[in-house]
Design a protein around this motif. Structure first.
Motif, PDB file in Angstrom:
ATOM      1  N   SER A 110      65.887  27.962  83.062  1.00 48.20           N
ATOM      2  CA  SER A 110      66.280  28.706  82.048  1.00 48.20           C
ATOM      3  C   SER A 110      65.166  28.896  80.822  1.00 48.20           C
ATOM      4  O   SER A 110      64.291  28.179  80.950  1.00 48.20           O
ATOM      5  CB  SER A 110      67.486  27.642  81.143  1.00 48.20           C
ATOM      6  OG  SER A 110      66.866  26.783  80.453  1.00 48.20           O
ATOM      7  N   GLN A 111      65.664  29.757  79.888  1.00 50.81           N
ATOM      8  CA  GLN A 111      64.743  30.201  78.821  1.00 50.81           C
ATOM      9  C   GLN A 111      64.333  29.144  77.976  1.00 50.81           C
ATOM     10  O   GLN A 111      63.394  29.189  77.262  1.00 50.81           O
ATOM     11  CB  GLN A 111      65.449  31.222  78.087  1.00 50.81           C
ATOM     12  CG  GLN A 111      65.547  32.767  78.747  1.00 50.81           C
ATOM     13  CD  GLN A 111      66.084  33.705  77.811  1.00 50.81           C
ATOM     14  OE1 GLN A 111      66.918  33.549  77.021  1.00 50.81           O
ATOM     15  NE2 GLN A 111      65.674  34.994  78.096  1.00 50.81           N
ATOM     16  N   GLU A 113      63.326  25.974  79.068  1.00 49.63           N
ATOM     17  CA  GLU A 113      62.752  24.707  79.548  1.00 49.63           C
ATOM     18  C   GLU A 113      61.356  24.634  79.163  1.00 49.63           C
ATOM     19  O   GLU A 113      60.417  25.224  78.468  1.00 49.63           O
ATOM     20  CB  GLU A 113      62.585  25.048  80.926  1.00 49.63           C
ATOM     21  CG  GLU A 113      64.084  25.232  81.672  1.00 49.63           C
ATOM     22  CD  GLU A 113      64.968  24.199  81.724  1.00 49.63           C
ATOM     23  OE1 GLU A 113      64.492  22.939  81.658  1.00 49.63           O
ATOM     24  OE2 GLU A 113      66.032  24.613  81.437  1.00 49.63           O
ATOM     25  N   VAL A 130      65.297  33.161  85.920  1.00 46.47           N
ATOM     26  CA  VAL A 130      65.583  32.776  84.549  1.00 46.47           C
ATOM     27  C   VAL A 130      66.968  33.036  83.956  1.00 46.47           C
ATOM     28  O   VAL A 130      67.277  34.233  83.844  1.00 46.47           O
ATOM     29  CB  VAL A 130      64.390  33.372  83.566  1.00 46.47           C
ATOM     30  CG1 VAL A 130      64.451  32.364  82.410  1.00 46.47           C
ATOM     31  CG2 VAL A 130      63.078  32.707  84.115  1.00 46.47           C
ATOM     32  N   CYS A 131      67.505  31.879  83.862  1.00 44.57           N
ATOM     33  CA  CYS A 131      68.751  32.120  82.974  1.00 44.57           C
ATOM     34  C   CYS A 131      68.929  32.092  81.475  1.00 44.57           C
ATOM     35  O   CYS A 131      68.239  31.504  80.782  1.00 44.57           O
ATOM     36  CB  CYS A 131      69.742  31.000  83.289  1.00 44.57           C
ATOM     37  SG  CYS A 131      71.457  30.662  82.743  1.00 44.57           S
ATOM     38  N   LEU A 133      70.091  32.367  77.458  1.00 42.18           N
ATOM     39  CA  LEU A 133      70.992  31.393  76.686  1.00 42.18           C
ATOM     40  C   LEU A 133      72.150  32.348  76.263  1.00 42.18           C
ATOM     41  O   LEU A 133      72.045  33.296  75.844  1.00 42.18           O
ATOM     42  CB  LEU A 133      69.843  30.863  75.587  1.00 42.18           C
ATOM     43  CG  LEU A 133      68.679  30.168  75.946  1.00 42.18           C
ATOM     44  CD1 LEU A 133      67.790  29.755  74.696  1.00 42.18           C
ATOM     45  CD2 LEU A 133      68.959  28.947  77.041  1.00 42.18           C
ATOM     46  N   ILE A 139      72.269  26.845  77.438  1.00 39.05           N
ATOM     47  CA  ILE A 139      72.102  27.525  78.709  1.00 39.05           C
ATOM     48  C   ILE A 139      73.349  28.225  78.918  1.00 39.05           C
ATOM     49  O   ILE A 139      74.334  27.616  79.056  1.00 39.05           O
ATOM     50  CB  ILE A 139      71.696  26.342  80.017  1.00 39.05           C
ATOM     51  CG1 ILE A 139      70.054  25.882  79.644  1.00 39.05           C
ATOM     52  CG2 ILE A 139      71.430  27.097  80.943  1.00 39.05           C
ATOM     53  CD1 ILE A 139      69.852  24.904  80.400  1.00 39.05           C
ATOM     54  N   ASP A 140      73.175  29.381  79.403  1.00 40.01           N
ATOM     55  CA  ASP A 140      74.505  30.313  79.526  1.00 40.01           C
ATOM     56  C   ASP A 140      74.890  30.118  81.105  1.00 40.01           C
ATOM     57  O   ASP A 140      74.379  30.660  81.836  1.00 40.01           O
ATOM     58  CB  ASP A 140      73.995  31.647  79.108  1.00 40.01           C
ATOM     59  CG  ASP A 140      75.421  32.693  79.234  1.00 40.01           C
ATOM     60  OD1 ASP A 140      76.440  32.276  80.067  1.00 40.01           O
ATOM     61  OD2 ASP A 140      75.253  33.698  78.748  1.00 40.01           O
ATOM     62  N   ALA A 144      74.547  32.062  84.821  1.00 35.95           N
ATOM     63  CA  ALA A 144      74.042  31.133  85.853  1.00 35.95           C
ATOM     64  C   ALA A 144      74.845  31.594  87.044  1.00 35.95           C
ATOM     65  O   ALA A 144      74.410  31.721  88.047  1.00 35.95           O
ATOM     66  CB  ALA A 144      73.768  29.776  85.395  1.00 35.95           C
ATOM     67  N   PHE A 157      67.529  22.432  85.209  1.00 33.15           N
ATOM     68  CA  PHE A 157      67.647  22.506  83.989  1.00 33.15           C
ATOM     69  C   PHE A 157      67.524  21.441  83.084  1.00 33.15           C
ATOM     70  O   PHE A 157      67.439  20.171  83.506  1.00 33.15           O
ATOM     71  CB  PHE A 157      69.238  22.924  83.713  1.00 33.15           C
ATOM     72  CG  PHE A 157      69.751  24.263  84.028  1.00 33.15           C
ATOM     73  CD1 PHE A 157      68.851  25.535  84.390  1.00 33.15           C
ATOM     74  CD2 PHE A 157      70.927  24.496  84.475  1.00 33.15           C
ATOM     75  CE1 PHE A 157      69.074  26.614  84.635  1.00 33.15           C
ATOM     76  CE2 PHE A 157      71.488  25.850  85.010  1.00 33.15           C
ATOM     77  CZ  PHE A 157      70.604  26.814  84.911  1.00 33.15           C
ATOM     78  N   SER A 161      67.693  20.001  75.318  1.00 32.88           N
ATOM     79  CA  SER A 161      66.576  20.830  75.016  1.00 32.88           C
ATOM     80  C   SER A 161      65.530  20.048  73.944  1.00 32.88           C
ATOM     81  O   SER A 161      66.264  19.451  73.155  1.00 32.88           O
ATOM     82  CB  SER A 161      66.827  22.256  74.503  1.00 32.88           C
ATOM     83  OG  SER A 161      65.821  22.811  73.742  1.00 32.88           O
ATOM     84  N   LEU A 168      73.430  20.211  77.758  1.00 35.97           N
ATOM     85  CA  LEU A 168      73.890  21.192  78.846  1.00 35.97           C
ATOM     86  C   LEU A 168      75.225  20.549  79.270  1.00 35.97           C
ATOM     87  O   LEU A 168      75.343  19.230  79.405  1.00 35.97           O
ATOM     88  CB  LEU A 168      72.854  21.010  79.855  1.00 35.97           C
ATOM     89  CG  LEU A 168      73.278  21.525  81.201  1.00 35.97           C
ATOM     90  CD1 LEU A 168      73.220  23.336  81.388  1.00 35.97           C
ATOM     91  CD2 LEU A 168      72.338  21.134  82.673  1.00 35.97           C
TER      92      LEU A 168
END
Length: 392
Positions: A110-111, A113, A130-131, A133, A139-140, A144, A157, A161, A168
């Motif tokens: 994900s963006q 990480e 890359v997933c 947000l 994380i969207d 995903a 993931f 964060s 998450l």
């Protein structure tokens, strides 16, 4: 507000002149309680011997203590001791999976990480997707779900964060990964110090975390993996302790977790790791989570009216508040705060792709621990107000 633990338990929170140090960088590394310092001191002193090799009494006793530490750390996240590999940290734990996982296909990241959950996959030759947000900095998982294909063999993931503090929905992430035959690895560095974690309830396949963010020593972490997953993975590093039989023609290997622990392990650090788990559970993770949530609300409430402050991440961030002060570089703000005996983190937080997504070069980050209290929030706000006057 009454803190969940007395600051006096943490000798590092007092300056040499006796003044208070307002430490708001726990997401980088946590201060150590005296109980952990004492446990590591004993392990380095009167209890010290190597493990697994000695036939003398103290070596046997230390071996029992080391393996008891494995059970303790595994139990802290609801795992079994035969599923818990000691590593040099969460970074090495992720590298272990990236290099040793037998089916190197595509990995979905994900963006948000940390670099330690990006670079190992690149180095090991995985195809990285890359997933994005959500607008709230999570994380969207809807995105995903749309992105995942049978070509993905790992989803990796962050559970929490390290910049935004967003949590998450790990259970849903596991279900999405499993729906295409992939395995879920969670970076739990920011989760285990501040909320209860049960790997069985989460449904993940691998869980990586470090001791030093959990009020324990540096230089040690852990990889929990489902037994069948670890059993299918070949060794990553070779040496002593991880073998069954060695000849110049052929070597056979020990079963997990020993298969992944080449060389003399971090014996003293493992003892300290277990002591940190004991200390945190004595305080209570539910209490820590509530306590840090209250401090996050207090800080965000104080920052929100400042029209020159930008806040990042969700309102209910877990123990972490990232922000930017208009016209003041985070490094300059950190320097001014240091003069006020306030320690924050300033920079990209080993998350440069996330900074690109946020459209900033860096942020200031205040992160709480179980020892934090309202006096730390108040000192931070006084320091920010001073910075605003200086740069006005």
């Amino acid at each position: 507000m009454t803190p969940v633990s007395r600051k006096v338990d943490f000798p590092g929170l007092i300056n040499p002149d006796g003044s208070a140090w307002h430490y708001l960088d726990t997401a980088a590394t946590a201060q150590k309680p005296q109980a952990v310092i004492d446990a590591t001191g004993r392990a380095l002193g009167e209890d010290y011997a190597t493990v697994h090799r000695g036939v003398y009494t103290r070596s046997a006793q230390m071996t029992l203590g080391y393996e008891a530490a494995r059970r303790r750390v595994a139990g802290f996240i609801g795992g079994r001791e035969d599923e818990l590999v000691f590593t040099r940290g969460a970074t090495e734990a992720i590298n272990l999976v990236a290099y040793s996982y037998p089916d190197k296909g595509r990995v979905l990241l994900s963006q948000l990480e940390h670099h330690s959950n990006i670079v190992p996959w690149q180095l090991a030759g995985w195809q990285v997707d890359v997933c994005p947000l959500t607008a709230g900095g999570r994380i969207d998982l809807d995105a995903a779900e749309a992105m995942l294909t049978p070509e993905h063999t790992i989803v990796a993931f962050a559970h929490v964060s390290n910049v935004l503090g967003s949590v998450l929905d790990a259970r849903r992430a596991a279900e999405l990964a499993h729906s295409v035959g992939a395995r879920l690895l969670l970076d739990g560095c920011q989760a285990v110090p501040r909320m209860p974690v049960d790997v069985a309830a989460l449904g993940c396949d691998f869980y990586a975390f470090s001791a030093h963010k959990l009020y324990g020593p540096t230089g040690i972490g852990a990889l929990w993996g489902r037994a069948e997953q670890l059993d299918a993975m070949p060794p990553w590093q070779g040496g002593g302790s991880m073998i069954d039989r060695v000849t110049f023609e052929r070597t056979t290997y020990a079963p997990p977790p020993q298969r992944f622990e080449a060389g003399t392990p971090a014996i003293v650090e493992a003892i300290g790791f277990a002591a940190a788990c004991d200390y945190v559970e004595m305080i209570g993770l539910d209490a820590i989570e509530r306590h840090e949530a209250s401090l996050v609300r207090s800080l965000r409430d104080a920052l929100r009216p400042m029209n020159d402050v930008s806040l990042f991440g969700p309102e209910d961030s877990a123990g972490i508040v990232s922000f930017a002060l208009q016209g003041v570089h985070p490094h300059d703000l950190g320097t001014i705060l240091d003069e006020e005996n306030v320690a924050i983190r300033a920079g990209h937080h080993c998350a440069q792709p996330l900074m690109d997504t946020l459209g900033v070069p860096a942020t200031a980050r205040a992160s709480f621990g179980l020892y934090s209290d309202q006096s730390d929030v108040d000192a931070l706000i006084r320091g920010i107000e001073r910075a605003r006057r200086i740069f006005a």
